[in-house]
Design a protein around this motif. Structure first.
Motif, PDB file in Angstrom:
ATOM      1  N   VAL A  45       1.139  -1.140   0.260  1.00 33.39           N
ATOM      2  CA  VAL A  45       0.551  -0.105   0.235  1.00 33.39           C
ATOM      3  C   VAL A  45       0.772   0.563   0.300  1.00 33.39           C
ATOM      4  N   TRP A  46       0.742   1.855  -0.958  1.00 32.61           N
ATOM      5  CA  TRP A  46       1.303   3.362  -1.237  1.00 32.61           C
ATOM      6  C   TRP A  46       1.525   4.358  -0.829  1.00 32.61           C
ATOM      7  N   GLN A  47       2.102   4.707   0.153  1.00 33.46           N
ATOM      8  CA  GLN A  47       1.802   6.138   0.212  1.00 33.46           C
ATOM      9  C   GLN A  47       2.364   7.236  -0.176  1.00 33.46           C
ATOM     10  N   ALA A  48       1.350   7.601  -1.746  1.00 33.10           N
ATOM     11  CA  ALA A  48       2.464   9.306  -2.535  1.00 33.10           C
ATOM     12  C   ALA A  48       2.539  10.015  -1.191  1.00 33.10           C
ATOM     13  N   LEU A  49       3.685  10.247  -1.590  1.00 34.44           N
ATOM     14  CA  LEU A  49       4.556  11.917  -1.041  1.00 34.44           C
ATOM     15  C   LEU A  49       2.970  13.361  -1.167  1.00 34.44           C
ATOM     16  N   PRO A  50       3.094  14.157  -0.806  1.00 30.59           N
ATOM     17  CA  PRO A  50       2.451  14.893  -1.126  1.00 30.59           C
ATOM     18  C   PRO A  50       3.719  16.928  -2.675  1.00 30.59           C
ATOM     19  N   GLY A  51       3.278  15.909  -3.994  1.00 32.20           N
ATOM     20  CA  GLY A  51       3.790  17.471  -4.719  1.00 32.20           C
ATOM     21  C   GLY A  51       4.324  16.019  -5.693  1.00 32.20           C
ATOM     22  N   GLU A  52       4.216  14.386  -4.992  1.00 34.44           N
ATOM     23  CA  GLU A  52       4.993  13.729  -5.989  1.00 34.44           C
ATOM     24  C   GLU A  52       3.877  13.308  -7.591  1.00 34.44           C
ATOM     25  N   ASP A  53       5.339  13.073  -8.093  1.00 32.09           N
ATOM     26  CA  ASP A  53       4.744  12.826  -9.484  1.00 32.09           C
ATOM     27  C   ASP A  53       4.223  11.375  -9.719  1.00 32.09           C
ATOM     28  N   TRP A  54       3.049  11.153  -9.138  1.00 34.40           N
ATOM     29  CA  TRP A  54       3.443   9.082  -8.910  1.00 34.40           C
ATOM     30  C   TRP A  54       3.032   8.797 -10.515  1.00 34.40           C
ATOM     31  N   GLN A  78      -6.783  17.511  12.587  1.00 32.68           N
ATOM     32  CA  GLN A  78      -5.317  16.951  12.518  1.00 32.68           C
ATOM     33  C   GLN A  78      -4.166  15.981  11.295  1.00 32.68           C
ATOM     34  N   ALA A  79      -5.345  14.977  10.951  1.00 35.62           N
ATOM     35  CA  ALA A  79      -4.527  14.388  10.408  1.00 35.62           C
ATOM     36  C   ALA A  79      -3.827  14.914   8.626  1.00 35.62           C
ATOM     37  N   LEU A  80      -4.288  16.146   8.147  1.00 32.76           N
ATOM     38  CA  LEU A  80      -3.711  16.620   7.208  1.00 32.76           C
ATOM     39  C   LEU A  80      -2.897  17.634   7.817  1.00 32.76           C
ATOM     40  N   VAL A  81      -3.107  19.068   8.533  1.00 31.23           N
ATOM     41  CA  VAL A  81      -2.349  19.300   9.384  1.00 31.23           C
ATOM     42  C   VAL A  81      -1.409  18.387   9.689  1.00 31.23           C
ATOM     43  N   ARG A  82      -0.678  17.535  10.105  1.00 28.95           N
ATOM     44  CA  ARG A  82       0.379  16.144  10.382  1.00 28.95           C
ATOM     45  C   ARG A  82       0.686  15.220   8.965  1.00 28.95           C
ATOM     46  N   TRP A  83      -0.154  15.310   8.218  1.00 24.24           N
ATOM     47  CA  TRP A  83      -0.011  14.788   7.452  1.00 24.24           C
ATOM     48  C   TRP A  83       0.247  13.632   7.001  1.00 24.24           C
ATOM     49  N   ASP A  84      -0.536  13.084   7.864  1.00 24.49           N
ATOM     50  CA  ASP A  84      -0.441  11.450   8.268  1.00 24.49           C
ATOM     51  C   ASP A  84      -1.574  10.637   7.992  1.00 24.49           C
ATOM     52  N   PRO A  85      -2.209  10.095   7.071  1.00 27.73           N
ATOM     53  CA  PRO A  85      -3.138   9.588   6.524  1.00 27.73           C
ATOM     54  C   PRO A  85      -3.108   8.096   7.319  1.00 27.73           C
ATOM     55  N   ARG A 143       8.615  10.351   8.337  1.00 20.69           N
ATOM     56  CA  ARG A 143       8.367  11.261   8.903  1.00 20.69           C
ATOM     57  C   ARG A 143       9.320  12.535   8.526  1.00 20.69           C
ATOM     58  N   ASP A 144      10.569  12.720   8.814  1.00 18.29           N
ATOM     59  CA  ASP A 144      11.277  13.547   8.396  1.00 18.29           C
ATOM     60  C   ASP A 144      11.576  13.925   7.073  1.00 18.29           C
ATOM     61  N   VAL A 145      11.347  13.275   5.694  1.00 21.38           N
ATOM     62  CA  VAL A 145      10.804  12.966   4.461  1.00 21.38           C
ATOM     63  C   VAL A 145       9.894  14.050   4.234  1.00 21.38           C
ATOM     64  N   VAL A 146       8.436  13.625   5.000  1.00 22.28           N
ATOM     65  CA  VAL A 146       7.397  14.008   4.605  1.00 22.28           C
ATOM     66  C   VAL A 146       6.979  15.549   4.811  1.00 22.28           C
ATOM     67  N   ARG A 147       7.672  15.665   6.276  1.00 25.50           N
ATOM     68  CA  ARG A 147       7.741  17.504   6.361  1.00 25.50           C
ATOM     69  C   ARG A 147       8.399  18.204   5.370  1.00 25.50           C
ATOM     70  N   VAL A 148       9.712  17.225   5.245  1.00 27.35           N
ATOM     71  CA  VAL A 148      10.440  18.100   4.176  1.00 27.35           C
ATOM     72  C   VAL A 148       9.335  18.786   2.759  1.00 27.35           C
ATOM     73  N   ARG A 149       8.388  17.543   2.622  1.00 25.55           N
ATOM     74  CA  ARG A 149       7.759  17.850   1.061  1.00 25.55           C
ATOM     75  C   ARG A 149       6.442  17.825   1.817  1.00 25.55           C
ATOM     76  N   ALA A 150       5.942  18.333   2.256  1.00 25.46           N
ATOM     77  CA  ALA A 150       4.254  18.768   2.870  1.00 25.46           C
ATOM     78  C   ALA A 150       4.087  20.258   2.987  1.00 25.46           C
ATOM     79  N   PRO A 151       3.145  20.910   1.856  1.00 29.23           N
ATOM     80  CA  PRO A 151       2.563  22.690   2.563  1.00 29.23           C
ATOM     81  C   PRO A 151       3.075  22.467   4.165  1.00 29.23           C
ATOM     82  N   LYS A 152       2.543  24.129   4.376  1.00 28.26           N
ATOM     83  CA  LYS A 152       2.919  24.053   6.302  1.00 28.26           C
ATOM     84  C   LYS A 152       0.644  24.336   5.708  1.00 28.26           C
ATOM     85  N   VAL A 153       0.157  23.275   6.247  1.00 25.63           N
ATOM     86  CA  VAL A 153      -1.253  23.748   6.621  1.00 25.63           C
ATOM     87  C   VAL A 153      -2.212  24.441   8.130  1.00 25.63           C
ATOM     88  N   THR A 154      -2.686  25.305   7.940  1.00 24.61           N
ATOM     89  CA  THR A 154      -3.287  25.816   8.491  1.00 24.61           C
ATOM     90  C   THR A 154      -5.186  25.304   8.633  1.00 24.61           C
TER      91      THR A 154
END
Length: 673
Positions: free
Chosen positions: A164-173, A550-557, A323-334
């Protein structure tokens, strides 16, 4: 074994045929004699015509045998429609499994699996295509995921990993899936890639063709004409196209020596077949991977509870980034609540109904020359109205249907509240509860939002995407894109900001999957935004205390899917259990449950009335009843096969009795009601 004018074939003269009959009690094989003149054409898998109950019907020849167990006289095979063996043994096994899984008939599944014949296309000679050269797959991209490079290596070595592949934000899936397809095809095996819609199909076909060559890739979709679709389907059957990309029905594609099946965004409702027996492409892919031993990938930016259940059971493995890779790739979510005190004093923000933070994020992105994506839950202008005084929903005085505002009010009276059922405008509406005349918007649609944003950001181009005008891609630049959920266009380089408005409208739906679906919609839109390091921002107008937010803010589906799975296990809903929905009149539903041999531990819930908006068309030719009831039957997961078998046998008995009244059986439906 001779007739007046016919002689039976010398070898294996009996053909076992499955007629394509619409009744459940005749979902079985029948034996026919093969005339000697049809001996060479009558091969397993071909389409045939047989005489059944005095009329000619279509069918598939499943096998040839020496003798029949039938003690009476056998009828003759009338003719072989085509010598092309379109039903392969692997697809035949899959059809049997899907019919058993969903309490349906094989005839219904075959109509989904094998497209109608196009004689002219079938007569065309297929050109030999050399196998694709081994593509240069860049494993660096997959190294961003834990064990990602090992997964690609396993595919190249001919093994069958399941993930089950969780594609990173901004990924060219599309590029990543093309790399998996190329690696598998280079090892001499076939690939089936399933996507929800035409936009995803076009992008993925282009990515695969650029890596493998267009002659090795075909796209299958219902929107193709009969000849084009059948030509591409034959290319998959004959092995001239190693990679098949398509929508839900392509999961049955007859690709020889299948090595990989991928389902992208398995939570999308478009992957659920609306025709009997209502299979879901994800479940068909799981059955196919189990039967053939091929590799399987369920992929997406979000995650369903069904996918998480596969990981928790150990049947599939996680393919996620650290998780450190996700934090680098994800946008800031408010996240912020949509309340009056959250609005800025800036007149532009007030005109656009935007909270201060959202307005500032949009203005900052536009100033930097980036686009801004604005996601709204509904299309139209003001699709839902209520009394401004007592908040009672506004209803039509003629038919009691809901009132909406289709356009802005003009001097000619256009834009008056209009009934969504009968289409009559109510220019003099009065609330039936309190008598007040003023109305307020319950939900503001994309049209009204675009109009307000145009006033708030003068000089900035505003585009809309949704309804009949869905844009696949927009050019980069400082512009506002107002999109309904699911219609968000791609912007090369990514959006500078995304504003997710009216989150309560998605989260507040009375649906078992409301939270899961909302997070999927949000993450799909947010994944189009640049990373935080590049200035990307996402503002979601919803209460930050909600777990979905919270799942969106943390980017943790994954965390959210695990929570959803636990909640469903507590209340006894799929995928923690198997559940069947039986729809029909009170009489037909009661008859089905009386005839069905339900397994031990089965729990019957209902019946309850089924609203018209939640009904699927019945598969029978009888007119749909005015009032439809739904009964739910819930069993433990270990009893799912027994439940489907009992319901299928009950439908067969009703069919044999010619019981009046339509009935529909759905196993594990997406919408339980």
């Amino acid at each position: 074994m001779t007739g007046p004018d016919k002689t039976a074939a010398a070898h294996a003269p009996v053909a076992r045929v499955l007629p394509l009959l619409p009744v459940a009690h005749l979902d079985r094989e029948f034996d026919y004699l093969v005339p000697a003149e049809l001996d060479e054409q009558a091969r397993p898998g071909v389409r045939v015509r047989v005489r059944f109950s005095g009329r000619l019907v279509d069918g598939f020849l499943l096998e040839r045998i020496e003798t029949s167990e039938h003690g009476g006289k056998l009828a003759w095979l009338d003719r072989v429609v085509s010598g092309e063996p379109v039903l392969t043994p692997e697809v035949q096994q899959l059809v049997d499994a899907v019919a058993e899984r969903y309490a349906g008939t094989r005839a219904d599944v075959l109509r989904l699996a094998v497209p109608p014949r196009h004689a002219k296309v079938e007569s065309e000679a297929s050109q030999p295509v050399p196998p694709p050269a081994a593509p240069a797959v860049d494993a660096t991209a997959w190294s961003s995921y834990v064990y990602g490079d090992n997964f690609v290596e396993a595919l190249g070595a001919g093994r069958a990993p399941r993930a089950v592949w969780q594609a990173l934000p901004g990924e060219d899936w599309c590029a990543r899936l093309a790399e998996l397809a190329g690696t598998t095809a280079a090892s001499g095996r076939g690939v089936v890639l399933v996507v929800p819609d035409q936009r995803d199909l076009d992008r993925l076909v282009q990515a695969c063709a650029s890596l493998l060559g267009s002659e090795h890739v075909v796209g299958l979709a219902a929107g193709l004409g009969p000849s084009a679709r059948y030509r591409r389907w034959l290319a998959a059957l004959r092995g001239t196209a190693r990679v098949v990309v398509g929508t839900r029905a392509s999961v049955f594609a007859p690709t020889p020596d299948l090595g990989l099946v991928v389902v992208w965004d398995d939570g999308d409702s478009s992957l659920a077949e609306p025709r009997s027996p209502y299979p879901h492409a994800r479940e068909v892919a799981l059955l196919r991977a189990h039967n053939t031993g091929c590799a399987l990938v369920l992929a997406g930016h979000a995650r369903t509870a069904e996918a998480q259940a596969l990981v928790d059971s150990g049947w599939a493995h996680d393919l996620v980034a650290a998780r450190d890779v996700v934090r680098v790739r994800a946008p800031k979510v408010t996240a912020l609540a949509d309340s009056d005190h959250a609005l800025a004093r800036d007149p532009g923000a007030r005109a656009a109904r935007l909270p201060a933070i959202a307005f500032a994020a949009a203005r900052e992105a536009l100033a930097a020359g980036c686009g801004v994506l604005v996601q709204v839950p509904r299309r139209g202008y003001v699709p839902s109205l209520a009394c401004a005084k007592c908040r009672t929903p506004a209803r039509c005085r003629r038919c009691n249907g809901p009132l909406a505002l289709p356009a802005a009010a003009g001097p000619d009276g256009a834009g008056s509240p209009t009934c969504k059922w009968c289409g009559v405008a109510d220019t003099n509406h009065r609330c039936h509860a309190c008598g007040a005349r003023a109305l307020r918007a319950v939900v503001v649609g994309a049209g009204r939002t675009a109009e307000e944003l145009g006033r708030a950001f003068p000089g900035v181009a505003v585009h809309t995407s949704g309804g009949a005008d869905v844009k696949a891609e927009v050019d980069p630049g400082p512009k506002l894109i107002v999109s309904t959920v699911g219609a968000e266009p791609v912007m090369p380089g990514g959006y500078g900001a995304a504003l997710l408005l009216d989150g309560w409208a998605l989260l507040g739906r009375a649906d078992l999957r409301a939270a899961e679906e909302t997070l999927r919609r949000w993450m799909t839109a947010s994944a189009l935004v640049r990373s935080h390091a590049d200035g990307g921002q996402v503002v979601v107008v919803a209460d930050s205390g909600i777990p979905t937010v919270q799942a969106l803010v943390r980017w943790d589906p994954v965390w959210h899917a695990r929570g959803q799975l636990g909640e469903r296990a507590e209340v006894g809903f799929p995928p923690a259990v198997h559940m069947a929905a039986v729809d029909g009149t009170g009489v037909t539903v009661a008859e089905i449950l009386e005839l069905a041999a339900l397994p031990d531990g089965a729990e019957v819930l209902g019946p309850v009335p089924l609203p018209p908006g939640e009904r699927l068309p019945f598969s029978s030719d009888e007119p749909e009843p005015d009032e439809v009831e739904r009964m739910l039957v819930r069993v433990p997961r270990s009893a799912g096969r027994a439940l489907a078998k009992g319901l299928a046998e009950a439908q067969a008995v009703r069919s044999a009795r010619r019981s009046a009244g339509p009935v529909r059986v759905q196993v594990d439906p997406l919408r339980i009601g």
